[in-house]
Scaffold this motif. Structure first.
Motif, PDB file in Angstrom:
ATOM      1  N   ALA A   1       0.823  -1.205   0.000  1.00 44.54           N
ATOM      2  CA  ALA A   1       0.000   0.000   0.000  1.00 44.54           C
ATOM      3  C   ALA A   1       0.860   1.258   0.000  1.00 44.54           C
ATOM      4  O   ALA A   1       0.562   2.239  -0.709  1.00 44.54           O
ATOM      5  CB  ALA A   1      -0.927  -0.012   1.224  1.00 44.54           C
ATOM      6  N   THR A   2       1.942   1.245   0.774  1.00 48.07           N
ATOM      7  CA  THR A   2       2.815   2.417   0.832  1.00 48.07           C
ATOM      8  C   THR A   2       3.577   2.593  -0.472  1.00 48.07           C
ATOM      9  O   THR A   2       3.754   3.726  -0.960  1.00 48.07           O
ATOM     10  CB  THR A   2       3.801   2.276   2.002  1.00 48.07           C
ATOM     11  OG1 THR A   2       3.078   2.007   3.203  1.00 48.07           O
ATOM     12  CG2 THR A   2       4.614   3.549   2.182  1.00 48.07           C
ATOM     13  N   ALA A   3       4.046   1.492  -1.060  1.00 42.56           N
ATOM     14  CA  ALA A   3       4.777   1.575  -2.329  1.00 42.56           C
ATOM     15  C   ALA A   3       3.910   2.169  -3.427  1.00 42.56           C
ATOM     16  O   ALA A   3       4.385   2.951  -4.270  1.00 42.56           O
ATOM     17  CB  ALA A   3       5.265   0.182  -2.732  1.00 42.56           C
ATOM     18  N   GLU A   4       2.636   1.831  -3.417  1.00 47.01           N
ATOM     19  CA  GLU A   4       1.750   2.359  -4.454  1.00 47.01           C
ATOM     20  C   GLU A   4       1.633   3.870  -4.351  1.00 47.01           C
ATOM     21  O   GLU A   4       1.611   4.573  -5.377  1.00 47.01           O
ATOM     22  CB  GLU A   4       0.375   1.695  -4.321  1.00 47.01           C
ATOM     23  CG  GLU A   4      -0.583   2.047  -5.450  1.00 47.01           C
ATOM     24  CD  GLU A   4      -1.878   1.259  -5.372  1.00 47.01           C
ATOM     25  OE1 GLU A   4      -2.811   1.582  -6.127  1.00 47.01           O
ATOM     26  OE2 GLU A   4      -1.950   0.327  -4.540  1.00 47.01           O
ATOM     27  N   ARG A   5       1.610   4.389  -3.131  1.00 47.91           N
ATOM     28  CA  ARG A   5       1.515   5.844  -2.963  1.00 47.91           C
ATOM     29  C   ARG A   5       2.771   6.542  -3.459  1.00 47.91           C
ATOM     30  O   ARG A   5       2.719   7.671  -3.941  1.00 47.91           O
ATOM     31  CB  ARG A   5       1.291   6.200  -1.490  1.00 47.91           C
ATOM     32  CG  ARG A   5      -0.045   5.777  -0.945  1.00 47.91           C
ATOM     33  CD  ARG A   5      -0.375   6.563   0.338  1.00 47.91           C
ATOM     34  NE  ARG A   5       0.704   6.529   1.321  1.00 47.91           N
ATOM     35  CZ  ARG A   5       0.855   5.591   2.234  1.00 47.91           C
ATOM     36  NH1 ARG A   5      -0.016   4.585   2.282  1.00 47.91           N
ATOM     37  NH2 ARG A   5       1.843   5.647   3.104  1.00 47.91           N
ATOM     38  N   HIS A   6       3.908   5.890  -3.319  1.00 46.17           N
ATOM     39  CA  HIS A   6       5.191   6.525  -3.664  1.00 46.17           C
ATOM     40  C   HIS A   6       5.717   6.095  -5.032  1.00 46.17           C
ATOM     41  O   HIS A   6       6.838   6.478  -5.398  1.00 46.17           O
ATOM     42  CB  HIS A   6       6.230   6.185  -2.595  1.00 46.17           C
ATOM     43  CG  HIS A   6       5.974   6.818  -1.266  1.00 46.17           C
ATOM     44  ND1 HIS A   6       6.442   8.069  -0.944  1.00 46.17           N
ATOM     45  CD2 HIS A   6       5.288   6.385  -0.176  1.00 46.17           C
ATOM     46  CE1 HIS A   6       6.070   8.372   0.295  1.00 46.17           C
ATOM     47  NE2 HIS A   6       5.362   7.366   0.785  1.00 46.17           N
ATOM     48  N   HIS A   7       4.959   5.296  -5.766  1.00 49.25           N
ATOM     49  CA  HIS A   7       5.411   4.784  -7.069  1.00 49.25           C
ATOM     50  C   HIS A   7       6.733   4.028  -6.925  1.00 49.25           C
ATOM     51  O   HIS A   7       7.624   4.137  -7.779  1.00 49.25           O
ATOM     52  CB  HIS A   7       5.562   5.922  -8.090  1.00 49.25           C
ATOM     53  CG  HIS A   7       4.310   6.726  -8.270  1.00 49.25           C
ATOM     54  ND1 HIS A   7       3.157   6.216  -8.820  1.00 49.25           N
ATOM     55  CD2 HIS A   7       4.027   8.008  -7.915  1.00 49.25           C
ATOM     56  CE1 HIS A   7       2.218   7.143  -8.831  1.00 49.25           C
ATOM     57  NE2 HIS A   7       2.711   8.244  -8.283  1.00 49.25           N
ATOM     58  N   ALA A   8       6.857   3.283  -5.850  1.00 42.56           N
ATOM     59  CA  ALA A   8       8.040   2.456  -5.622  1.00 42.56           C
ATOM     60  C   ALA A   8       7.763   1.042  -6.110  1.00 42.56           C
ATOM     61  O   ALA A   8       6.611   0.654  -6.346  1.00 42.56           O
ATOM     62  CB  ALA A   8       8.400   2.442  -4.135  1.00 42.56           C
ATOM     63  N   THR A   9       8.826   0.292  -6.269  1.00 43.85           N
ATOM     64  CA  THR A   9       8.724  -1.095  -6.715  1.00 43.85           C
ATOM     65  C   THR A   9       8.701  -2.028  -5.511  1.00 43.85           C
ATOM     66  O   THR A   9       9.387  -1.784  -4.519  1.00 43.85           O
ATOM     67  CB  THR A   9       9.921  -1.453  -7.613  1.00 43.85           C
ATOM     68  OG1 THR A   9       9.888  -0.617  -8.771  1.00 43.85           O
ATOM     69  CG2 THR A   9       9.897  -2.906  -8.031  1.00 43.85           C
TER      70      THR A   9
END
Length: 657
Positions: free
Chosen positions: A594-602
């Protein structure tokens, strides 16, 4: 060493009963019996009894012969203690070579040498200098710390006693009973000093120092010494065996009640233990011993002299020596047992091995009327042999050669597990230093083990800025394997440490792996909470937002690795500690996504790679991937994880997505 001139004291079967109850308490404590969280105080009961018996023997010898033969005394201690210890050390070293990962063999080597030199308590007190030793699986020789304290007592106390008795004799303090009076103030002063040292040195953040220190735990031994001196001064009252001692009986009853309360209530980290509690516990045991010795016909003595207790007391040394490694080896994972069944299997195995050691090793050597003249040389050879096994048998296997890993060139369709492409490849970032793509690993000791063991690659530069012992959760009150545990020094400033690392490395891809400290119970807003609970998840999400922001502060693409399932340590009853609960790992990994999706992380699913069957496993792809149930092995990283991970990170580094 024949002992023909050795003075004796009357055999008291009740004292074997004290030994039996003490070792039973230790077994119950290590077996996870909830009713006896203070069963570790059985060791202090041993200390009181040892101080009493050794001093009684020395005083009896001095009374009957006018001297104390130190060589004979130390020789008897060697015959009594060393053979069984050497056998245990040899077996532990050989078995651990098969069961223990190579990364932990170095710590075992020093544990074995410390046990052999009877300084294991100081070794255990200072293991915190090595993070992996301090937080790793308990050493199969951890329990030898108490043997170290006792042997140091056997070495020093006779010398001090001889000096005190000699000083009193030179001052004309006769009859001999008055000479003993010279020893008593010194004993009392030493006991008081030990108790004060325990209180002064106790801090929750440095518990090992006060728990294992000879100076802080000597109070129980000295209470036993003081009891021996007092009873020796009134030896006539002991030998006459009066029928009743109501005052001593009342004190013994109070001692039983207080001992039972301590064993049922104390926790190893309780401050009150080290601020007088250990002294009170020792005095309670001394009250029971006093009544049993002075009144052998009393109910106290008769109960302690019951045949099963006497039998267990006679083999108690072997029971203590063998129980800890056997408890470590007979795990729920290996036996399929839990709870009462697991404890019963462990205790049965311990009693069987200890009885064999007593009958085949300890008793024959101890009772031998004459030992061969070469006995000292044979003993020295045996010690040297075990030391050689400790040094040579714990050399970890050679690391595997670096495998050749094909790092694919970027293609128009290459992508990662999740996240959005970055329009400008990191290699073209303004101000970027020239050179091959750079990866930086951030996180805790699990990330450290992964990044450190990666094979070197010509096309990639890898740096490791992970901090052993530090996650991103900073809440200071936490529980680790069931006990209170502080954050390690500096962990509250993990963000500053990460910033310095990212600025120094200027990575193209920053890899974050967190797999322990965020899964533990921590106190938030006055309540113990954990990942998966809404309020705690919000706290962790805030810390993770900051972590991703720091990792990307120089323009790096951030890659989050899911946490693999763990099995760091079993509870004494064979169950899992909360931080090893797969449900917590799943909750943390959902938070990562969920956090990666907010930050456009892989996000790369390391959990699936390390645990391909969807549950914790020691091996994957035909190699052992976990060293201790948490950290990775060099061969597991190089032969199984790196061929999967490095090509994906390389593509991210050269494409930016």
């Amino acid at each position: 060493m024949s002992g023909t001139s050795r003075a004796r004291i009357p055999y008291q079967p009740a004292l074997d009963g004290v030994r039996a109850l003490a070792v039973a308490a230790v077994l119950a404590f290590h077996g996870g019996v909830a009713a006896l969280p203070g069963g570790f105080l059985g060791v202090d009961a041993f200390f009181v009894l040892s101080g009493f018996l050794i001093t009684s023997l020395l005083l009896a010898e001095h009374r009957d012969t006018g001297r104390i033969d130190l060589v004979a005394f130390w020789g008897r201690r060697v015959r009594r203690l060393l053979p069984a210890l050497l056998l245990v050390l040899l077996v532990v070293l050989l078995v651990s070579r098969k069961l223990m990962p190579g990364t932990e063999l170095g710590a075992l080597r020093w544990d074995a040498l410390a046990a052999l030199g009877y300084v294991a308590n100081w070794r255990m007190a200072n293991r915190h200098g090595d993070y992996f030793a301090a937080t790793g699986s308990p050493s199969p020789l951890q329990h030898t710390w108490s043997l170290g304290i006792e042997e140091q007592f056997y070495l020093l106390w006779p010398l001090l006693l001889i000096a005190l008795l000699g000083w009193a004799a030179r001052r004309g303090a006769v009859p001999p009973g008055r000479r003993l009076g010279a020893a008593l103030p010194v004993v009392l002063l030493g006991a008081a000093g030990s108790a004060l040292a325990a209180g002064a040195l106790f801090t929750p953040n440095a518990l090992d120092r006060v728990y294992y220190g000879t100076d802080t735990r000597a109070v129980a031994l000295l209470v036993g010494v003081g009891l021996a001196v007092l009873l020796a001064r009134r030896s006539e009252a002991v030998t006459d065996r009066p029928a009743r001692h109501p005052v001593l009986g009342a004190l013994a009853l109070a001692g039983v009640a207080l001992t039972g309360w301590c064993w049922a209530s104390a926790e190893g980290g309780d401050a009150w233990l080290y601020r007088g509690g250990l002294t009170v516990a020792a005095l309670a045991v001394a009250a029971v011993i006093t009544h049993a010795v002075v009144s052998p016909a009393s109910p106290t003595a008769r109960l302690l002299a019951l045949a099963p207790l006497v039998w267990l007391g006679r083999i108690s040394y072997g029971v203590y020596l063998w129980h800890w490694p056997l408890f470590q080896w007979l795990t729920a994972e290996r036996t399929g047992l839990t709870g009462v069944a697991l404890l019963a299997a462990r205790c049965a195995g311990t009693l069987a091995v200890a009885a064999g050691s007593y009958l085949l090793v300890e008793r024959p050597i101890r009772r031998a009327r004459r030992l061969p003249r070469l006995a000292p040389a044979l003993a020295g050879t045996a010690v040297a042999g075990v030391a050689a096994v400790a040094v040579l048998g714990t050399v970890p296997p050679a690391p595997p050669p670096n495998p050749t890993i094909a790092l694919d060139a970027p293609s128009a369709t290459a992508g990662a597990a999740s996240g959005s492409p970055t329009p400008v490849p990191p290699a073209q970032r303004p101000g970027r230093r020239p050179g091959p793509p750079r990866l930086t690993f951030l996180g805790d000791s699990v990330s450290w083990s992964l990044g450190t063991y990666l094979p070197e690659q010509e096309k990639l530069t890898v740096s490791v800025r992970a901090v052993q012992g530090c996650g991103i959760a900073r809440l200071p009150e936490l529980r680790y394997i069931g006990d209170p545990h502080p954050n390690y020094p500096g962990c509250e400033h993990w963000d500053d440490r990460w910033r310095r690392g990212v600025r120094a490395d200027d990575p193209d891809v920053a890899v974050i792996l967190l797999d322990r400290w965020e899964l533990m119970d921590r106190k938030l807003d006055g309540r113990w909470q954990h990942v998966g609970q809404p309020e705690f998840d919000r706290y962790l999400a805030g810390e993770l937002d900051q972590a991703i922001g720091i990792a990307s502060s120089q323009g790096a693409h951030v890659t989050l690795l899911t946490a693999p399932y763990t099995r760091r340590a079993e509870r004494p009853d064979g169950g899992l500690w909360p931080e090893d609960d797969p449900a917590r790992v799943d909750a943390w990994n959902r938070l990562l996504h969920a956090t990666a999706e907010r930050h456009h992380a892989t996000v790369l699913d390391l959990n699936r790679r390390a645990c391909p069957e969807g549950r914790f496993s020691w091996e994957a792809g035909g190699v052992r991937v976990r060293s201790d149930g948490l950290h990775f092995t060099p061969e597991g990283v190089q032969r199984w994880i790196a061929p999967w991970l490095l090509p994906q990170l390389y593509r991210l580094a050269v494409r930016g997505a």
